[in-house]
Write an enzyme that holds these catalytic residues in place. Structure first.
Site, PDB file in Angstrom:
ATOM      1  N   HIS A 467       0.566  -1.155  -0.031  1.00  0.00           N
ATOM      2  CA  HIS A 467       0.057   0.015  -0.015  1.00  0.00           C
ATOM      3  C   HIS A 467       0.602   1.262   0.022  1.00  0.00           C
ATOM      4  O   HIS A 467       0.470   2.343  -0.348  1.00  0.00           O
ATOM      5  CB  HIS A 467      -0.989   0.089   1.327  1.00  0.00           C
ATOM      6  CG  HIS A 467      -2.122   0.759   1.048  1.00  0.00           C
ATOM      7  ND1 HIS A 467      -2.219   1.835   0.169  1.00  0.00           N
ATOM      8  CD2 HIS A 467      -3.302   0.450   1.302  1.00  0.00           C
ATOM      9  CE1 HIS A 467      -3.576   2.294   0.326  1.00  0.00           C
ATOM     10  NE2 HIS A 467      -4.316   1.462   0.885  1.00  0.00           N
ATOM     11  N   TYR A 583     -14.877   5.706   8.257  1.00  0.00           N
ATOM     12  CA  TYR A 583     -14.050   6.177   7.192  1.00  0.00           C
ATOM     13  C   TYR A 583     -14.132   5.933   6.004  1.00  0.00           C
ATOM     14  O   TYR A 583     -14.608   4.486   5.753  1.00  0.00           O
ATOM     15  CB  TYR A 583     -12.682   5.534   7.815  1.00  0.00           C
ATOM     16  CG  TYR A 583     -11.314   5.901   6.797  1.00  0.00           C
ATOM     17  CD1 TYR A 583     -10.533   6.772   7.339  1.00  0.00           C
ATOM     18  CD2 TYR A 583     -11.160   5.505   5.437  1.00  0.00           C
ATOM     19  CE1 TYR A 583      -9.125   7.040   6.643  1.00  0.00           C
ATOM     20  CE2 TYR A 583     -10.080   5.967   4.887  1.00  0.00           C
ATOM     21  CZ  TYR A 583      -9.042   6.666   5.273  1.00  0.00           C
ATOM     22  OH  TYR A 583      -8.102   6.809   4.688  1.00  0.00           O
ATOM     23  N   THR A 596      -5.082  10.416  -0.640  1.00  0.00           N
ATOM     24  CA  THR A 596      -6.341  10.166  -0.350  1.00  0.00           C
ATOM     25  C   THR A 596      -6.708  11.272   0.809  1.00  0.00           C
ATOM     26  O   THR A 596      -6.013  11.915   1.386  1.00  0.00           O
ATOM     27  CB  THR A 596      -6.633   8.940   0.401  1.00  0.00           C
ATOM     28  OG1 THR A 596      -5.634   8.668   1.486  1.00  0.00           O
ATOM     29  CG2 THR A 596      -6.243   7.929  -0.939  1.00  0.00           C
TER      30      THR A 596
END
Length: 767
Positions: A467, A583, A596
């Protein structure tokens, strides 16, 4: 072995007559072609650098400007208002040029300066235009005259043939929100989650921060935003990802699935992967289509898609990225193989790669001591892996083999299990498929690589992605391209093999060699044990929701994402009996190097709607009114997040600044420690033009998923596919007695049906 002979470029023997030198012409030819390929890539990079460097103009426009200026000069017209004459007088002092040469040089120099000035003007104008986001807040389906004019101006200044990185310097910087605005939005977001006394206490902390410490921290953040390209991204990458010392597996890495029904023979399926990715490396542009127009997104994350690996460190990890890599590494039955992607100076064709994969499958050799479970080091805690890497992989064959893995374009696992959707047992099969992609057996995926392709014995595929280097939409873009080009462009022959012919001159895959001592094997076993505990604790539920999709949701005249988010709120309340901090990930790639932002989906408006849905005294009309208000609120928050006015990245950066200054903020400390018990993410479909889902339903994507963020919470990923399908991926932990992924899935299915029933619309109810 064949690869050993191919690796020898020359041989020599000592005789009484002297040294007999025997050159291998084939090896020298390969060296020549390899160098030629490298120089071609360097030239292409140089050419692309020039093209993107002068964008939105083009190199040929320089010649047009020069010809235009020279033409006016010969017509006795001075377009420079005296600047050319000044350049001419300056050149006259050199005494080396004739009068005609000085005129030509003066004209060319002025033309070049004018051309550069025009590029700078166009680029600045485009940046100003792209800084406007008012169009995003307009009512859906309606376009004002100002928005139409803005769209036309963007098209004029955007040029005709943009490349992948053409717009990078024209994208605006991510703005730093005002402290008061962020604090007020934060208080608004937690109001429905706190009791009255708790909220009053938090309000006092927040107001005090906004007038005391906040402005001081904001000054440093403003300074960074002026100096750095993006005031969030580097800190986000370092502190959220690279400094994490826990396992990447489950906690950070995520996965992507192939379609539910699509399947090929494994060896042929694998064969197309490297070829498709090699072609994908040449993808020229990435865009987002809004308002019928084309809005550029930041492409910075694409740079590290291939040839990238996360390197463990004791205090922090680093990202190692190479400009180019000509091989991949394949894992099969505990063995590692290096497979070259190029031969004779070109990318191998799918049939040739199929040949290489078949050679690996036919190889009868056994794993070396410690080799089979070596990748468990990447699945466990980072510190033991960092120490082990430094102690045992810094020299000799271990270093060479590890370099081959870490410097590969990507990693491929030939999994010996069979996975995929089975109609006779849909729940168990999909859950097993998802868990296998998320963690496998904890030692058969290299979790540090930018991504690992996983191909199962029955031909099903998937991907596991690290990630830190990029976010899911980047991998999603690649995955869509891979699935679309598999059959639509490359295709398979009638006998099932990849199209084309084999090539016996291609060297065999190279078996990587390891010398792993017992001390290192003990660390591997320790890492594997901790990874197994983590993997076995994951409660996963993946399922297709085919009662209806966004086609029916649009008839409700609402955003499909807002619809699903409200269904998640309703499902969570029925599941847990309370609301929680939620979230939802949104992108900020409208800004340079944006990643993001968080949309806090649990709002006062959504809570009011959920309470109305569980209150039998409420009428359908009252519920519909509250639903509309909640949807509008969610869409507004999503737009704020996309346009740089979110809450959480700003608060995160303020917290980082406070740590650098050595000051404590009770407010920031509490905010950053609040758990996200419901973490959600939508996987967007970005290249719908690649698929005709009506004609080819077997190419419908199943999306992907991730592990739970909180030990006592849920992780939910979803993808809205076509008009009639939504795929959900739900994760939680068995160790938490309050959560149950299958139970939550049942509540989610019912919540979706309950909401659509408010509109009197009938769902498909097909299986």
């Amino acid at each position: 072995m064949a690869e050993a002979h191919q690796a020898v470029a020359f041989q020599f023997t000592v005789t009484p007559e002297g040294i007999d030198l025997q050159l291998s012409h084939e090896a020298l030819k390969q060296i020549y072609l390899s160098g030629l390929h490298s120089w071609k890539k360097k030239f292409i990079r140089f050419k692309n650098g020039i093209i993107t460097g002068v964008y939105p103009a083009s190199p040929s426009s320089w010649l047009i400007v020069v010809v235009g200026v020279m033409s006016t000069m010969y017509a006795k017209i001075d377009p420079s208002l005296g600047i050319i004459a000044k350049i001419n007088r300056t050149l006259d002092t050199t005494g080396y040029m004739s009068s005609q040469t000085k005129n030509v040089v003066s004209g060319v120099l002025f033309s070049t300066g004018l051309w550069v000035a025009l590029i700078a003007t166009m680029r600045y104008s485009l940046k100003v235009l792209l800084s406007y986001h008012g169009w995003m807040f307009a009512e859906h389906g309606k376009m004002s005259r100002a928005t139409k004019i803005w769209m036309g101006m963007v098209k004029i200044f955007s040029g005709r043939k943009p490349m992948l990185y053409s717009f990078q310097t024209s994208l605006p910087r991510l703005p730093v929100p005002a402290v008061n605005d962020t604090v007020n939005r934060y208080l608004e977001s937690v109001r429905p989650l706190m009791k009255e006394e708790e909220f009053k206490r938090m309000t006092v902390l927040a107001r005090d921060f906004a007038v005391s410490l906040g402005p001081r921290l904001q000054w440093y953040l403003k300074l960074k935003s002026w100096w750095a390209t993006n005031y969030v991204s580097d800190w986000w990458e370092e502190y959220i990802y690279l400094r994490g010392r826990g396992p990447l597996m489950v906690n950070s890495n995520y996965y992507a699935m192939v379609s539910l029904d699509r399947c090929h023979v494994r060896v042929q399926q694998v064969a197309c992967l490297p070829h498709r990715n090699g072609v994908f490396m040449g993808l020229r542009a990435t865009w987002i289509r809004l308002l019928g127009s084309t809005i550029p997104l930041c492409s910075a994350q694409w740079e590290r898609m291939f040839n990238t690996s996360r390197i463990p460190g004791e205090e922090t990890d680093t990202i190692q990225h190479l400009k180019d890599s000509k091989h991949i590494v394949v894992y099969h039955r505990g063995r590692y193989f290096k497979v070259w992607l190029y031969h004779d100076g070109r990318l191998l064709k799918p049939r040739e790669i199929e040949q290489q994969i078949q050679r690996i499958l036919d190889d009868p050799s056994q794993p070396q001591p410690g080799e089979a479970k070596l990748a468990a080091l990447t699945a466990g805690d980072r510190v033991p892996w960092a120490r082990c890497r430094q102690a045992y992989f810094g020299r000799g064959k271990n270093k060479q083999s590890l370099d081959a893995v870490e410097k590969a374009a990507f990693f491929v696992t030939l999994d010996e299990t069979e996975q995929g959707y089975r109609k006779e047992d849909p729940d168990t099969s999909m859950d097993s498929y998802a868990k296998s992609l998320l963690h496998g057996r904890c030692f058969d995926r290299w979790f540090d690589k930018s991504f690992t392709f996983i191909v199962f014995k029955n031909g099903k595929m998937g991907m596991n992605a690290e990630h830190s280097w990029a976010d899911a939409p980047i991998i999603g873009h690649l995955w869509e391209y891979v699935m679309a080009t598999d059959s639509f462009q490359l295709g398979y022959a009638e006998d099932g093999h990849c199209k084309g012919d084999t090539n016996s001159s291609i060297p065999y895959p190279t078996r990587l060699q390891w010398d792993i001592p017992e001390e290192c094997q003990e660390v591997i076993e320790t890492s594997l044990n901790s990874a197994n505990l983590l993997a076995n604790d994951v409660d996963f539920h993946s399922f297709p929701f085919d009662n209806f999709g966004k086609g029916l949701i649009k008839k409700c005249r609402t955003s499909p994402d807002a619809f699903v988010q409200l269904a998640l709120q309703l499902a969570h309340y029925k599941d847990m009996g309370k609301f929680c901090l939620t979230y939802e990930a949104s992108m900020t790639r409208l800004f340079r190097e944006g990643r993001t932002e968080t949309v806090r989906s649990c709002t006062t408006e959504s809570c009011s709607f959920v309470l109305a849905m569980v209150d039998p005294a409420q009428t359908v009309e009252q519920r519909l009114r509250l639903f509309k208000i909640a949807c509008e609120k969610h869409q507004h928050l999503y737009r704020l997040a996309m346009t740089g006015s979110g809450i959480d990245r700003h608060l995160f950066c303020l917290y980082v600044v406070s740590k650098y200054l050595g000051v404590d903020s009770p407010f920031l400390k509490e905010v950053l420690s609040e758990p996200w018990r419901l973490s959600t993410s939508q996987t967007p479909q970005q290249q719908v033009e690649l698929f005709d889902l009506e004609r080819n339903p077997e190419y419908v994507s199943s999306g992907g998923g991730f592990g739970p963020v909180a030990d006592d919470g849920y992780g939910v990923s979803y993808i809205l596919v076509g008009e009639n399908l939504i795929n959900f991926h739900i994760s939680s932990k068995f160790s938490c007695p309050e959560t149950d992924s299958h139970r939550f899935g049942k509540h989610l299915r019912q919540a979706m049906k309950d909401i659509v029933a408010l509109f009197g619309l009938k769902s498909n109810f097909k299986k």
